[in-house]
Design a protein around this motif. Structure first.
Motif, PDB file in Angstrom:
ATOM      1  N   ILE A  60      60.863  86.163  55.614  1.00 30.40           N
ATOM      2  CA  ILE A  60      62.410  86.071  55.095  1.00 30.40           C
ATOM      3  C   ILE A  60      62.844  87.268  54.304  1.00 30.40           C
ATOM      4  N   GLY A  61      63.494  88.220  54.822  1.00 26.15           N
ATOM      5  CA  GLY A  61      64.052  89.638  54.271  1.00 26.15           C
ATOM      6  C   GLY A  61      65.428  89.401  54.073  1.00 26.15           C
ATOM      7  N   ASN A  62      66.124  90.871  54.550  1.00 25.16           N
ATOM      8  CA  ASN A  62      67.292  91.015  54.361  1.00 25.16           C
ATOM      9  C   ASN A  62      68.346  90.951  55.450  1.00 25.16           C
ATOM     10  N   LYS A  63      67.782  90.249  56.923  1.00 24.92           N
ATOM     11  CA  LYS A  63      68.688  90.132  57.765  1.00 24.92           C
ATOM     12  C   LYS A  63      69.609  88.954  57.464  1.00 24.92           C
ATOM     13  N   PRO A  64      70.849  88.791  58.161  1.00 24.18           N
ATOM     14  CA  PRO A  64      71.762  87.960  57.920  1.00 24.18           C
ATOM     15  C   PRO A  64      71.022  86.198  57.882  1.00 24.18           C
ATOM     16  N   PHE A  65      71.584  85.510  57.050  1.00 22.49           N
ATOM     17  CA  PHE A  65      70.911  84.095  56.836  1.00 22.49           C
ATOM     18  C   PHE A  65      70.879  83.380  58.060  1.00 22.49           C
ATOM     19  N   MET A  66      71.714  83.265  58.744  1.00 19.40           N
ATOM     20  CA  MET A  66      71.814  82.409  60.044  1.00 19.40           C
ATOM     21  C   MET A  66      70.717  83.025  60.958  1.00 19.40           C
ATOM     22  N   ARG A  95      65.976  82.832  48.943  1.00 20.38           N
ATOM     23  CA  ARG A  95      66.385  82.706  50.388  1.00 20.38           C
ATOM     24  C   ARG A  95      65.596  81.751  51.068  1.00 20.38           C
ATOM     25  N   ALA A  96      64.294  82.004  51.085  1.00 20.47           N
ATOM     26  CA  ALA A  96      63.393  81.043  51.991  1.00 20.47           C
ATOM     27  C   ALA A  96      63.586  79.576  51.675  1.00 20.47           C
ATOM     28  N   VAL A  97      63.870  79.228  50.487  1.00 18.86           N
ATOM     29  CA  VAL A  97      64.083  77.725  50.264  1.00 18.86           C
ATOM     30  C   VAL A  97      65.325  77.315  50.803  1.00 18.86           C
ATOM     31  N   ASP A  98      66.582  78.235  50.614  1.00 18.50           N
ATOM     32  CA  ASP A  98      67.766  77.952  51.467  1.00 18.50           C
ATOM     33  C   ASP A  98      67.520  77.768  52.913  1.00 18.50           C
ATOM     34  N   VAL A  99      66.751  78.842  53.294  1.00 19.39           N
ATOM     35  CA  VAL A  99      66.478  78.684  54.958  1.00 19.39           C
ATOM     36  C   VAL A  99      65.869  77.148  55.195  1.00 19.39           C
ATOM     37  N   ALA A 100      64.824  76.882  54.551  1.00 15.49           N
ATOM     38  CA  ALA A 100      64.006  75.742  54.849  1.00 15.49           C
ATOM     39  C   ALA A 100      64.964  74.524  54.541  1.00 15.49           C
ATOM     40  N   GLU A 101      65.895  74.427  53.626  1.00 11.48           N
ATOM     41  CA  GLU A 101      66.959  73.325  53.293  1.00 11.48           C
ATOM     42  C   GLU A 101      67.956  73.407  54.446  1.00 11.48           C
ATOM     43  N   VAL A 102      68.434  74.352  54.992  1.00 12.76           N
ATOM     44  CA  VAL A 102      69.570  74.413  55.751  1.00 12.76           C
ATOM     45  C   VAL A 102      68.836  73.977  57.271  1.00 12.76           C
ATOM     46  N   ALA A 103      67.861  74.603  57.499  1.00 11.72           N
ATOM     47  CA  ALA A 103      67.263  74.263  59.126  1.00 11.72           C
ATOM     48  C   ALA A 103      66.768  72.824  59.044  1.00 11.72           C
ATOM     49  N   SER A 104      66.144  72.418  57.969  1.00  5.37           N
ATOM     50  CA  SER A 104      65.484  71.043  57.840  1.00  5.37           C
ATOM     51  C   SER A 104      66.577  69.943  57.884  1.00  5.37           C
ATOM     52  N   LYS A 105      67.626  70.268  57.092  1.00  5.78           N
ATOM     53  CA  LYS A 105      68.637  69.137  56.802  1.00  5.78           C
ATOM     54  C   LYS A 105      69.680  69.165  57.226  1.00  5.78           C
ATOM     55  N   ARG A 106      70.319  70.663  57.994  1.00  8.52           N
ATOM     56  CA  ARG A 106      71.677  70.422  58.523  1.00  8.52           C
ATOM     57  C   ARG A 106      71.379  70.408  60.077  1.00  8.52           C
TER      58      ARG A 106
END
Lengths: 99, 99
Positions: free
Chosen positions: B15-21, B50-61
């Motif tokens: 996870i770095g600076n690229k767009p979240f999605m 951001r890594a936590v956000d990515v994990a949460e959105v990918a796994s829950k949404r």
């Protein structure tokens, strides 16, 4: 309110904008002068990175060989912002435990 | 089979600076079109939140009821910066796993 109740029973530190070492010192004191067996570290959103830093510095630099990171949980909270829009925020809870 | 094994080890997103999605879509694709059984999410320093956000959105949404957060590890890395000073940075590795 549930949060407040919990505070009385367990030792939980909420990470925010205060100086970094305030949190680290607070945790170290709970293990040393207050003889806690476990301390929780909670944070939301952008403070999650900081919570991880606090956990690492407390457990590796100040309480090396005395305290372990026993558990890490992440979750999401949804709430309505001022504009009435649904917003999701990530949360973390790290548990430090005496060896 | 060697192909399969390799796949499982190499499915790590940094996870770095690229767009979240971009990160979320990349992870979802690995589970769906590439049929991965596990995907790792790694980050350092401020990108941990951001890594936590990515994990949460990918796994829950996007992968609800299909993928779980199986493991979360945190650690520290030390390195010398340009001024020759020792710097510590926290790291996180989250493992998403098919149910």
């Amino acid at each position: 309110m549930a949060e407040e109740k919990k505070k009385n029973n367990d030792n939980t530190v909420f990470i925010g904008n205060k100086p970094f070492m305030n949190y680290v010192t607070g945790i170290v004191m709970q293990f040393t002068t207050q003889n806690a067996s476990e301390v929780g570290i909670k944070a939301r959103g952008k403070f999650i990175s900081r919570a991880v830093d606090v956990a690492e510095v407390a457990s590796k630099r100040f309480l090396e060989n005395k305290v372990d990171i026993k558990d890490i949980k992440i979750d999401s909270e949804e709430f309505e912002n001022k504009e009435g829009k649904n917003v999701r925020v990530s949360t973390i809870e790290l548990t430090l435990s005496k060896k």
